[in-house]
Write an enzyme that holds these catalytic residues in place. Structure first.
Site, PDB file in Angstrom:
ATOM      1  CB  ALA A   1     -43.252  27.468  63.212  1.00 10.59           C
TER       2      ALA A   1
ATOM      3  N   GLY B   1     -43.943  31.203  66.643  1.00  7.38           N
ATOM      4  CA  GLY B   1     -43.409  30.203  67.544  1.00  7.38           C
ATOM      5  C   GLY B   1     -41.985  30.697  68.613  1.00  7.38           C
TER       6      GLY B   1
ATOM      7  CD  GLU C   1     -46.967  29.752  69.695  1.00 10.99           C
ATOM      8  OE1 GLU C   1     -46.411  29.320  68.478  1.00 10.99           O
ATOM      9  OE2 GLU C   1     -48.062  29.471  69.689  1.00 10.99           O
TER      10      GLU C   1
ATOM     11  CD  GLU D   1     -48.288  32.511  65.416  1.00  6.32           C
ATOM     12  OE1 GLU D   1     -48.495  33.762  65.666  1.00  6.32           O
ATOM     13  OE2 GLU D   1     -47.490  32.052  66.084  1.00  6.32           O
TER      14      GLU D   1
HETATM   15  C1  HXC Z   1     -38.818  30.435  57.413  1.00  4.64           C
HETATM   16  C2  HXC Z   1     -37.713  32.587  57.524  1.00  4.64           C
HETATM   17  C3  HXC Z   1     -38.714  32.879  58.434  1.00  4.64           C
HETATM   18  C4  HXC Z   1     -39.527  31.844  59.194  1.00  4.64           C
HETATM   19  C5  HXC Z   1     -37.515  34.708  58.506  1.00  4.64           C
HETATM   20  N1  HXC Z   1     -37.062  33.413  57.336  1.00  4.64           N
HETATM   21  N2  HXC Z   1     -38.577  34.067  59.100  1.00  4.64           N
HETATM   22  N3  HXC Z   1     -37.890  31.236  56.988  1.00  4.64           N
HETATM   23  N4  HXC Z   1     -39.582  30.768  58.302  1.00  4.64           N
HETATM   24  N5  HXC Z   1     -40.422  32.035  60.011  1.00  4.64           N
HETATM   25  C6  HXC Z   1     -35.853  33.708  56.349  1.00  4.64           C
HETATM   26  C7  HXC Z   1     -36.488  34.470  55.254  1.00  4.64           C
HETATM   27  O1  HXC Z   1     -37.143  33.715  54.531  1.00  4.64           O
HETATM   28  C8  HXC Z   1     -34.966  34.849  54.717  1.00  4.64           C
HETATM   29  O2  HXC Z   1     -34.459  33.752  54.010  1.00  4.64           O
HETATM   30  C9  HXC Z   1     -34.317  35.151  55.953  1.00  4.64           C
HETATM   31  O3  HXC Z   1     -34.731  34.400  57.075  1.00  4.64           O
HETATM   32  C10 HXC Z   1     -34.165  36.387  56.161  1.00  4.64           C
HETATM   33  O4  HXC Z   1     -35.575  37.072  56.516  1.00  4.64           O
HETATM   34  P1  HXC Z   1     -35.813  38.455  55.770  1.00  4.64           P
HETATM   35  O5  HXC Z   1     -37.188  38.437  55.708  1.00  4.64           O
HETATM   36  O6  HXC Z   1     -35.242  38.652  54.543  1.00  4.64           O
HETATM   37  O7  HXC Z   1     -35.416  39.522  56.924  1.00  4.64           O
HETATM   38  P2  HXC Z   1     -35.790  40.849  57.351  1.00  4.64           P
HETATM   39  O8  HXC Z   1     -36.289  41.758  56.051  1.00  4.64           O
HETATM   40  O9  HXC Z   1     -34.801  41.344  58.133  1.00  4.64           O
HETATM   41  O10 HXC Z   1     -37.150  40.567  58.096  1.00  4.64           O
HETATM   42  C11 HXC Z   1     -37.289  39.824  59.205  1.00  4.64           C
HETATM   43  C12 HXC Z   1     -38.810  39.341  59.795  1.00  4.64           C
HETATM   44  C13 HXC Z   1     -39.204  38.519  58.514  1.00  4.64           C
HETATM   45  C14 HXC Z   1     -39.507  40.522  59.920  1.00  4.64           C
HETATM   46  C15 HXC Z   1     -38.601  38.553  60.990  1.00  4.64           C
HETATM   47  O11 HXC Z   1     -38.304  37.658  58.279  1.00  4.64           O
HETATM   48  C16 HXC Z   1     -40.644  37.847  58.996  1.00  4.64           C
HETATM   49  O12 HXC Z   1     -41.809  38.412  59.054  1.00  4.64           O
HETATM   50  N6  HXC Z   1     -40.580  36.615  58.912  1.00  4.64           N
HETATM   51  C17 HXC Z   1     -41.614  35.751  59.571  1.00  4.64           C
HETATM   52  C18 HXC Z   1     -42.088  35.976  60.921  1.00  4.64           C
HETATM   53  C19 HXC Z   1     -43.559  35.279  61.088  1.00  4.64           C
HETATM   54  O13 HXC Z   1     -44.349  35.325  60.414  1.00  4.64           O
HETATM   55  N7  HXC Z   1     -43.194  34.264  62.079  1.00  4.64           N
HETATM   56  C20 HXC Z   1     -44.484  33.549  62.437  1.00  4.64           C
HETATM   57  C21 HXC Z   1     -44.241  32.011  61.900  1.00  4.64           C
HETATM   58  S1  HXC Z   1     -45.522  31.058  61.750  1.00  4.64           S
HETATM   59  P3  HXC Z   1     -34.165  33.693  52.452  1.00  4.64           P
HETATM   60  O14 HXC Z   1     -33.464  32.367  52.221  1.00  4.64           O
HETATM   61  O15 HXC Z   1     -35.569  33.885  51.649  1.00  4.64           O
HETATM   62  O16 HXC Z   1     -33.430  35.206  52.158  1.00  4.64           O
HETATM   63  C22 HXC Z   1     -45.459  30.188  63.394  1.00  4.64           C
HETATM   64  C23 HXC Z   1     -46.455  29.368  63.924  1.00  4.64           C
HETATM   65  C24 HXC Z   1     -46.197  28.832  65.119  1.00  4.64           C
HETATM   66  O17 HXC Z   1     -44.412  30.482  64.105  1.00  4.64           O
HETATM   67  C25 HXC Z   1     -47.147  27.700  65.233  1.00  4.64           C
HETATM   68  C26 HXC Z   1     -46.747  26.665  66.242  1.00  4.64           C
HETATM   69  C27 HXC Z   1     -45.366  26.471  66.406  1.00  4.64           C
END
Ligand code: HXC
Length: 291
Positions: free
Chosen positions: A99, A142, A145, A165
């Site tokens: 998400a 997400g 999911e 999460e």
């Molecule tokens: C918003 C995101 C994002 C996310 C990545 N980006 N994941 N933006 N929401 N979930 C954005 C980053 O901010 C960045 O933008 C760009 O994508 C590239 O990401 P990087 O981190 O620079 O890439 P990398 O170093 O290759 O790392 C990849 C990654 C990491 C390991 C996937 O991005 C990451 O850990 N993302 C979050 C994963 C996560 O926690 N997902 C769960 C979310 S909570 P900018 O503009 O900053 O460069 C969830 C809750 C669901 O899903 C509940 C109900 C639906």
């Protein structure tokens, strides 16, 4: 604009049937072009609906707009009589990195609860036609999911699945604790949800989360092939089969078996059941009419 015209044109290619005209009209009237997804038809018979998440800069983070568009595209495919299966995919780097954290960052409980935040995501799991997820790269939070809301998951060799999460101080909110546990069992689900650790495509296959693993550049094509195979069967009976399998997640064994039996009996009211068995006896390929 070009993407919009292409999408509309693709849908309009099939406007011979009135339902398809409705779909095209809805696509126009539902807010114009898709910004966050690419919608297409695939397969030799163009009978596989195709949705590609398209927010590459954000690794396909699932913002509200993207999930709204996904719902619109799924509605269109549901109504389209030619479509027998749907494939959802992302990019080679990310199916979806979860998400959209930036969108969620400043929300409070009152807004989330009163607005039933993310309730509309569930739409993916309510589609009656079979849906296949073709997962490459990150399927996190997400994203994992979303894949699990689909009926079949194919993964590329470098795909990674996780529910991270907990690392953000929250928990899965779109079925992660429920669907993952049903798919892989309590111990692994608990470990993933409590640590945020990722598993590889191979581990996901061993655990039963995904059904097949392919080289990254083949997974989408293989998912489309699977969609074509499904779409070549009776679309009507496929819906019954999907409903019966899904009942296994909701009902007791006795209730599920009873429901399966009723649906099995119901197939005897269809032309396709008759055609399928007659074709077998006559040693020819069945020509289903979805009736
Ligand atoms: C918003 C995101 C994002 C996310 C990545 N980006 N994941 N933006 N929401 N979930 C954005 C980053 O901010 C960045 O933008 C760009 O994508 C590239 O990401 P990087 O981190 O620079 O890439 P990398 O170093 O290759 O790392 C990849 C990654 C990491 C390991 C996937 O991005 C990451 O850990 N993302 C979050 C994963 C996560 O926690 N997902 C769960 C979310 S909570 P900018 O503009 O900053 O460069 C969830 C809750 C669901 O899903 C509940 C109900 C639906």
């Amino acid at each position: 604009m070009a993407a919009f015209c292409r999408t509309a044109a693709l849908l309009l290619q099939h406007t011979k049937k009135s339902s398809c005209a409705l779909i095209a009209a809805r696509t126009y009237s539902s807010g114009g072009q898709f910004q966050h997804i690419i919608v297409d038809r695939k397969g030799e018979k163009q009978n596989v609906g195709f949705i590609q998440l398209n927010r590459p800069k954000a690794l396909n983070a699932l913002c509200d707009g993207l999930m709204t568009e996904m719902g619109q595209a799924l509605d269109a495919f549901e109504e389209d009589k030619q479509i027998g299966a749907i494939v959802i995919t992302g990019s080679e780097k990310a199916f979806a990195a979860g998400a959209d954290i930036k969108e969620m960052q400043n929300r409070n409980f009152q807004e989330c609860y009163a607005g039933n935040f993310l309730a509309h995501w569930n739409k993916v799991s309510l589609v009656r036609k079979p849906v296949i997820a073709a997962v490459n790269g990150f399927a996190l939070g997400g994203g994992c999911e979303l894949a699990m809301m689909c009926d079949i998951i194919y993964a590329g060799e470098k795909a990674q699945f996780a529910q991270p999460e907990i690392l953000l101080g929250t928990i899965p909110g779109a079925g992660g604790t429920q669907r993952l546990t049903r798919a892989v069992g309590k111990s692994l689900a608990m470990e993933l949800v409590l640590t945020g650790d990722r598993i590889s495509a191979q581990e996901a296959k061993l655990a039963g989360l995904v059904s097949k693993v392919y080289p990254a550049d083949q997974v989408v094509q293989e998912a489309i092939k699977c969609g074509e195979k499904i779409a070549g069967n009776s679309k009507l009976v496929c819906i019954m089969a999907k409903e019966a399998v899904n009942a296994a997640f909701e009902l007791t064994l006795a209730e599920g078996n009873r429901m399966e039996k009723r649906l099995f009996h119901a197939t005897f009211a269809t032309d396709d059941r008759k055609e399928g068995m007659t074709a077998f006896v006559e040693k020819r390929k069945a020509a289903f009419t979805d009736k």
